[in-house]
Design a protein around this motif. Structure first.
Motif, PDB file in Angstrom:
ATOM      1  N   SER A  34      85.549 -17.866  11.358  1.00  0.00           N
ATOM      2  CA  SER A  34      85.980 -16.368  11.257  1.00  0.00           C
ATOM      3  C   SER A  34      85.670 -16.019   9.609  1.00  0.00           C
ATOM      4  O   SER A  34      85.565 -15.076   9.033  1.00  0.00           O
ATOM      5  CB  SER A  34      87.284 -17.293  10.564  1.00  0.00           C
ATOM      6  OG  SER A  34      86.553 -18.350   9.472  1.00  0.00           O
ATOM      7  N   GLY A  35      84.449 -16.574   8.904  1.00  0.00           N
ATOM      8  CA  GLY A  35      83.432 -15.667   8.037  1.00  0.00           C
ATOM      9  C   GLY A  35      84.168 -16.699   6.693  1.00  0.00           C
ATOM     10  O   GLY A  35      83.574 -15.408   5.763  1.00  0.00           O
ATOM     11  N   GLY A  36      84.513 -17.955   6.747  1.00  0.00           N
ATOM     12  CA  GLY A  36      85.432 -18.081   5.627  1.00  0.00           C
ATOM     13  C   GLY A  36      84.848 -18.948   4.936  1.00  0.00           C
ATOM     14  O   GLY A  36      84.140 -19.373   4.611  1.00  0.00           O
ATOM     15  N   ASN A  37      84.355 -18.050   3.998  1.00  0.00           N
ATOM     16  CA  ASN A  37      82.335 -18.625   3.488  1.00  0.00           C
ATOM     17  C   ASN A  37      83.182 -19.882   2.324  1.00  0.00           C
ATOM     18  O   ASN A  37      82.893 -20.217   1.216  1.00  0.00           O
ATOM     19  CB  ASN A  37      81.791 -17.584   1.972  1.00  0.00           C
ATOM     20  CG  ASN A  37      81.108 -17.106   3.510  1.00  0.00           C
ATOM     21  OD1 ASN A  37      80.813 -17.950   5.005  1.00  0.00           O
ATOM     22  ND2 ASN A  37      80.417 -15.856   3.481  1.00  0.00           N
ATOM     23  N   ALA A  38      84.614 -19.502   2.068  1.00  0.00           N
ATOM     24  CA  ALA A  38      84.897 -20.413   0.189  1.00  0.00           C
ATOM     25  C   ALA A  38      85.309 -21.492   0.918  1.00  0.00           C
ATOM     26  O   ALA A  38      84.904 -22.578  -0.502  1.00  0.00           O
ATOM     27  CB  ALA A  38      86.471 -19.390   0.264  1.00  0.00           C
ATOM     28  N   GLU A  39      85.705 -21.919   1.631  1.00  0.00           N
ATOM     29  CA  GLU A  39      86.121 -23.456   1.950  1.00  0.00           C
ATOM     30  C   GLU A  39      84.109 -24.055   2.738  1.00  0.00           C
ATOM     31  O   GLU A  39      84.912 -25.456   3.126  1.00  0.00           O
ATOM     32  CB  GLU A  39      86.804 -23.659   2.842  1.00  0.00           C
ATOM     33  CG  GLU A  39      88.082 -23.189   3.082  1.00  0.00           C
ATOM     34  CD  GLU A  39      89.464 -22.737   4.294  1.00  0.00           C
ATOM     35  OE1 GLU A  39      89.716 -23.764   4.220  1.00  0.00           O
ATOM     36  OE2 GLU A  39      89.864 -22.090   3.959  1.00  0.00           O
ATOM     37  N   LEU A  40      83.828 -23.105   2.920  1.00  0.00           N
ATOM     38  CA  LEU A  40      82.485 -23.805   3.871  1.00  0.00           C
ATOM     39  C   LEU A  40      82.229 -25.013   3.121  1.00  0.00           C
ATOM     40  O   LEU A  40      81.241 -26.412   3.903  1.00  0.00           O
ATOM     41  CB  LEU A  40      81.102 -22.995   3.970  1.00  0.00           C
ATOM     42  CG  LEU A  40      81.246 -22.028   4.816  1.00  0.00           C
ATOM     43  CD1 LEU A  40      80.164 -21.210   4.799  1.00  0.00           C
ATOM     44  CD2 LEU A  40      81.442 -22.178   5.913  1.00  0.00           C
ATOM     45  N   ALA A  41      82.362 -24.919   1.669  1.00  0.00           N
ATOM     46  CA  ALA A  41      81.305 -26.565   0.820  1.00  0.00           C
ATOM     47  C   ALA A  41      82.114 -27.342   1.236  1.00  0.00           C
ATOM     48  O   ALA A  41      81.825 -28.732   1.545  1.00  0.00           O
ATOM     49  CB  ALA A  41      81.304 -26.574  -0.085  1.00  0.00           C
ATOM     50  N   SER A  42      83.090 -27.803   0.435  1.00  0.00           N
ATOM     51  CA  SER A  42      84.096 -28.548   1.007  1.00  0.00           C
ATOM     52  C   SER A  42      84.383 -28.626   2.770  1.00  0.00           C
ATOM     53  O   SER A  42      84.817 -29.934   2.665  1.00  0.00           O
ATOM     54  CB  SER A  42      85.778 -28.002   0.952  1.00  0.00           C
ATOM     55  OG  SER A  42      86.623 -26.743   1.765  1.00  0.00           O
ATOM     56  N   LEU A  43      84.223 -28.015   3.574  1.00  0.00           N
ATOM     57  CA  LEU A  43      84.295 -28.589   4.806  1.00  0.00           C
ATOM     58  C   LEU A  43      83.498 -29.579   5.010  1.00  0.00           C
ATOM     59  O   LEU A  43      83.353 -30.244   6.107  1.00  0.00           O
ATOM     60  CB  LEU A  43      84.332 -27.364   5.641  1.00  0.00           C
ATOM     61  CG  LEU A  43      85.722 -27.098   5.621  1.00  0.00           C
ATOM     62  CD1 LEU A  43      86.042 -25.719   6.404  1.00  0.00           C
ATOM     63  CD2 LEU A  43      87.166 -27.670   6.023  1.00  0.00           C
ATOM     64  N   GLU A  44      81.826 -28.543   4.486  1.00  0.00           N
ATOM     65  CA  GLU A  44      80.887 -30.137   4.714  1.00  0.00           C
ATOM     66  C   GLU A  44      80.458 -31.285   3.895  1.00  0.00           C
ATOM     67  O   GLU A  44      80.744 -32.211   4.494  1.00  0.00           O
ATOM     68  CB  GLU A  44      79.813 -28.430   4.282  1.00  0.00           C
ATOM     69  CG  GLU A  44      78.226 -30.139   4.572  1.00  0.00           C
ATOM     70  CD  GLU A  44      76.858 -29.050   3.724  1.00  0.00           C
ATOM     71  OE1 GLU A  44      75.910 -29.271   3.780  1.00  0.00           O
ATOM     72  OE2 GLU A  44      77.282 -27.419   3.391  1.00  0.00           O
ATOM     73  N   ALA A  45      81.660 -31.357   3.278  1.00  0.00           N
ATOM     74  CA  ALA A  45      81.578 -32.717   2.340  1.00  0.00           C
ATOM     75  C   ALA A  45      82.807 -33.261   3.261  1.00  0.00           C
ATOM     76  O   ALA A  45      82.241 -34.672   3.256  1.00  0.00           O
ATOM     77  CB  ALA A  45      82.504 -32.151   0.970  1.00  0.00           C
ATOM     78  N   GLU A  46      83.145 -32.499   3.708  1.00  0.00           N
ATOM     79  CA  GLU A  46      84.604 -33.627   4.679  1.00  0.00           C
ATOM     80  C   GLU A  46      83.693 -33.967   5.841  1.00  0.00           C
ATOM     81  O   GLU A  46      83.814 -35.581   6.101  1.00  0.00           O
ATOM     82  CB  GLU A  46      85.134 -32.504   4.386  1.00  0.00           C
ATOM     83  CG  GLU A  46      86.731 -33.359   5.646  1.00  0.00           C
ATOM     84  CD  GLU A  46      88.323 -32.439   6.018  1.00  0.00           C
ATOM     85  OE1 GLU A  46      88.765 -32.937   6.576  1.00  0.00           O
ATOM     86  OE2 GLU A  46      88.723 -31.706   5.438  1.00  0.00           O
ATOM     87  N   PHE A  47      83.236 -33.197   6.702  1.00  0.00           N
ATOM     88  CA  PHE A  47      82.475 -34.138   7.721  1.00  0.00           C
ATOM     89  C   PHE A  47      81.296 -34.659   7.480  1.00  0.00           C
ATOM     90  O   PHE A  47      81.322 -35.796   8.117  1.00  0.00           O
ATOM     91  CB  PHE A  47      81.883 -32.635   8.543  1.00  0.00           C
ATOM     92  CG  PHE A  47      80.816 -33.008   9.275  1.00  0.00           C
ATOM     93  CD1 PHE A  47      81.278 -33.330  10.856  1.00  0.00           C
ATOM     94  CD2 PHE A  47      79.361 -33.266   8.577  1.00  0.00           C
ATOM     95  CE1 PHE A  47      80.525 -33.839  11.683  1.00  0.00           C
ATOM     96  CE2 PHE A  47      78.985 -33.654  10.332  1.00  0.00           C
ATOM     97  CZ  PHE A  47      79.084 -33.655  11.236  1.00  0.00           C
ATOM     98  N   ARG A  48      80.757 -34.759   5.971  1.00  0.00           N
ATOM     99  CA  ARG A  48      79.294 -35.606   5.916  1.00  0.00           C
ATOM    100  C   ARG A  48      80.324 -37.295   5.704  1.00  0.00           C
ATOM    101  O   ARG A  48      80.326 -38.266   6.008  1.00  0.00           O
ATOM    102  CB  ARG A  48      78.825 -35.254   4.766  1.00  0.00           C
ATOM    103  CG  ARG A  48      77.509 -34.347   5.174  1.00  0.00           C
ATOM    104  CD  ARG A  48      76.847 -33.604   4.026  1.00  0.00           C
ATOM    105  NE  ARG A  48      75.971 -33.107   3.787  1.00  0.00           N
ATOM    106  CZ  ARG A  48      74.903 -32.726   4.850  1.00  0.00           C
ATOM    107  NH1 ARG A  48      74.445 -33.436   5.158  1.00  0.00           N
ATOM    108  NH2 ARG A  48      74.131 -31.469   5.195  1.00  0.00           N
ATOM    109  N   ALA A  49      81.328 -36.790   4.671  1.00  0.00           N
ATOM    110  CA  ALA A  49      82.128 -38.585   4.801  1.00  0.00           C
ATOM    111  C   ALA A  49      82.791 -38.947   6.062  1.00  0.00           C
ATOM    112  O   ALA A  49      82.837 -40.171   6.300  1.00  0.00           O
ATOM    113  CB  ALA A  49      83.450 -37.836   3.554  1.00  0.00           C
ATOM    114  N   ALA A  50      83.356 -38.123   6.308  1.00  0.00           N
ATOM    115  CA  ALA A  50      83.772 -38.293   8.287  1.00  0.00           C
ATOM    116  C   ALA A  50      82.642 -39.509   8.796  1.00  0.00           C
ATOM    117  O   ALA A  50      82.804 -40.017   9.663  1.00  0.00           O
ATOM    118  CB  ALA A  50      84.429 -37.484   8.619  1.00  0.00           C
TER     119      ALA A  50
END
Length: 179
Positions: free
Chosen positions: A140-156
């Motif tokens: 969707s091109g939502g760059n603002a959340e990318l870092a937090s979503l990446e961190a969430e993925f890595r933690a999961a």
């Protein structure tokens, strides 16, 4: 006592002795057959468990690999939407296969193994959800959340890794490979 009566009594005693010996031998043979059937059943159960555990391990690794391919692709400056879709589709297809193998582990048992398989499934689900959210954000091109979503993925994924190790240790105990 005459010789005829003695012969009849002797024959009767011999016949009863033979029947008794035959009966005792028959009981022993039945007991041996039951023991062998129990050993064979245990062997078949162990093989089914081993197959289920190995399939679950393999499919969990395939799903994780698919997600890491997508994650690395999402982090790349040269990503293509078609390749992203393919990696996401591979991860989703792997998820379906993984859940079937986790179900097979739950059925094969024992109860401790079924519980650990469920915990691994939940960890895999959290990783899948985190990866899906990250992928949706990139699409969707939502760059603002990318870092937090990446961190969430890595933690999961780290939690999934921990449950993978618990699964392996529990499988070794269930298969009595730790003595």
């Amino acid at each position: 006592m005459d010789a005829g009566l003695a012969g009849v009594i002797g024959a009767t005693v011999g016949m009863l002795g033979g029947l008794g010996s035959g009966f005792v031998a028959h009981l022993g043979q039945n007991a041996q057959q039951r023991r062998q059937q129990a050993v064979d059943r245990e062997h078949r159960l162990e093989e089914k468990r081993r197959e289920a555990y190995l399939a679950c391990i393999e499919t969990s690794k395939q799903v994780t690999s698919s997600w890491w391919k997508l994650a690395n692709h999402l982090l790349s400056d040269e990503r293509s939407p078609d390749q992203s879709r393919q990696y996401a589709q591979d991860a989703q297809n792997g998820w379906v296969t993984f859940t079937k193998t986790a179900d097979a582990v739950s059925i094969a048992g024992p109860d401790e193994m079924a519980g650990v398989a469920q915990s691994l499934r939940e960890a895999m689900w959290r990783m899948d959800r985190a990866g899906t959210s990250w992928y949706a954000c990139v699409r969707s091109g939502g760059n603002a959340e990318l870092a937090s979503l990446e961190a969430e993925f890595r933690a999961a994924e780290a939690a999934r890794t921990e449950w993978g190790f618990v699964f392996l240790a529990t499988a070794r105990r269930a298969l009595m490979s730790e003595r």
